[in-house]
Write a protein that holds these residues in place. Structure first.
Motif, PDB file in Angstrom:
ATOM      1  N   LEU A   1       0.877  -1.171   0.000  1.00 57.76           N
ATOM      2  CA  LEU A   1       0.000   0.000   0.000  1.00 57.76           C
ATOM      3  C   LEU A   1       0.909   1.214   0.000  1.00 57.76           C
ATOM      4  CD1 LEU A   1      -2.679   1.488   0.190  1.00 57.76           C
ATOM      5  CD2 LEU A   1      -2.576   1.193   2.674  1.00 57.76           C
TER       6      LEU A   1
ATOM      7  N   GLN B   1       1.082   4.878   0.231  1.00 59.55           N
ATOM      8  CA  GLN B   1       0.401   6.114   0.591  1.00 59.55           C
ATOM      9  C   GLN B   1       1.323   7.314   0.446  1.00 59.55           C
ATOM     10  OE1 GLN B   1      -0.828   4.994   4.597  1.00 59.55           O
ATOM     11  NE2 GLN B   1      -2.910   4.612   3.852  1.00 59.55           N
TER      12      GLN B   1
ATOM     13  N   SER C   1      -6.153  -0.167   0.663  1.00 58.41           N
ATOM     14  CA  SER C   1      -6.266   0.416   2.001  1.00 58.41           C
ATOM     15  C   SER C   1      -5.490  -0.460   2.982  1.00 58.41           C
ATOM     16  CB  SER C   1      -7.734   0.499   2.429  1.00 58.41           C
ATOM     17  OG  SER C   1      -8.259  -0.807   2.617  1.00 58.41           O
ATOM     18  N   ARG C   2      -5.318   0.061   4.198  1.00 55.80           N
ATOM     19  CA  ARG C   2      -4.629  -0.734   5.227  1.00 55.80           C
ATOM     20  C   ARG C   2      -5.414  -1.994   5.557  1.00 55.80           C
ATOM     21  NH1 ARG C   2      -1.410   2.980   9.575  1.00 55.80           N
ATOM     22  NH2 ARG C   2      -0.441   4.333   8.043  1.00 55.80           N
TER      23      ARG C   2
ATOM     24  N   ARG D   1      -4.001  -5.762   5.239  1.00 51.67           N
ATOM     25  CA  ARG D   1      -4.010  -6.699   6.369  1.00 51.67           C
ATOM     26  C   ARG D   1      -4.806  -7.959   6.018  1.00 51.67           C
ATOM     27  NH1 ARG D   1      -5.354  -3.469  10.628  1.00 51.67           N
ATOM     28  NH2 ARG D   1      -7.544  -3.689  10.154  1.00 51.67           N
TER      29      ARG D   1
ATOM     30  N   VAL E   1       3.036  -1.304   4.249  1.00 51.50           N
ATOM     31  CA  VAL E   1       2.351  -0.018   4.108  1.00 51.50           C
ATOM     32  C   VAL E   1       3.424   1.061   4.175  1.00 51.50           C
ATOM     33  CG1 VAL E   1       0.652   1.556   5.101  1.00 51.50           C
ATOM     34  CG2 VAL E   1       0.252  -0.910   5.158  1.00 51.50           C
TER      35      VAL E   1
ATOM     36  N   PRO F   1       3.720   4.713   4.676  1.00 55.30           N
ATOM     37  CA  PRO F   1       2.865   5.822   5.125  1.00 55.30           C
ATOM     38  C   PRO F   1       3.179   7.128   4.390  1.00 55.30           C
ATOM     39  CG  PRO F   1       3.954   4.747   6.985  1.00 55.30           C
ATOM     40  CD  PRO F   1       4.576   4.224   5.737  1.00 55.30           C
TER      41      PRO F   1
ATOM     42  N   TYR G   1       2.427  -6.013   7.905  1.00 62.51           N
ATOM     43  CA  TYR G   1       1.450  -6.974   8.402  1.00 62.51           C
ATOM     44  C   TYR G   1       1.956  -8.340   7.993  1.00 62.51           C
ATOM     45  CZ  TYR G   1      -1.677  -2.989   8.962  1.00 62.51           C
ATOM     46  OH  TYR G   1      -2.225  -1.798   9.334  1.00 62.51           O
TER      47      TYR G   1
END
Length: 184
Positions: free
Chosen positions: A61, A63, A89-90, A94, A108, A110, A128
């Protein structure tokens, strides 16, 4: 006398094994079969070259959408055993790992990660993992750790070059100001 007893014992054992064909088969072939099966089944986990393209899937992900994210994606693309699953999305990242079993880990990146590294601040990736896939997760985490070290080293080298350039510019400006002051 002692040597004769040893030879008689060894001879007796060979006679017994020669008469027991199943025992002889199990004694010779079974260990080879067990070792071969264990070797083939664990080769992928311990770095064997039996891995096909994209053997381990990694959900990502992004971002940040910056240079660090591009570096991570490029590095993963150059690893033949890893393939990328893009997450939206998170929660999706997950679930891809823990519930869907589609990926070994989810990364992810960030928002602000690239900015933080460019300005010398610490940045963290969120991972994750599936606790059941510990060895595969560890292998991917080591790859990510190596990648993060390279990115940090590159950012530090670039920061040193910028600082050296600024120092040279400042020294040049001070020299010009000193010369101007002497002329005045």
């Amino acid at each position: 006398m002692m040597l004769r007893a040893v030879w008689l014992t060894i001879g007796k054992e060979f006679l017994l094994i020669r008469r027991d064909r199943i025992g002889l088969f199990m004694l010779l072939v079974a260990p080879i079969a067990v070792i071969a099966a264990a070797g083939f089944s664990l080769a992928k986990i311990y770095g064997g070259r039996t891995a096909s393209r994209g053997e381990y899937s990694v959900a990502i992900l992004d971002q940040d959408h910056g240079a660090v994210a591009r570096a991570i994606l490029d590095a993963i693309a150059h690893r033949p055993e890893l393939s990328v699953i893009h997450s939206s999305s998170r929660l999706d990242a997950r679930q891809t790992v823990r519930e869907g079993n589609l990926a070994v880990v989810a990364i992810v990146i960030p928002p602000g990660t690239t900015d933080a590294i460019e300005h010398g601040r610490g940045a963290q990736l969120i991972l994750y993992t599936d606790p059941v896939k510990y060895l595969q997760t560890t292998k991917i985490e080591l790859t990510l750790s190596e990648l993060c070290r390279k990115i940090s080293a590159g950012a530090a080298a670039e920061a040193r070059m910028r600082a050296a350039e600024q120092t040279r510019n400042l020294t040049r400006q001070l020299e010009q100001a000193r010369e101007s002051a002497e002329q005045a």
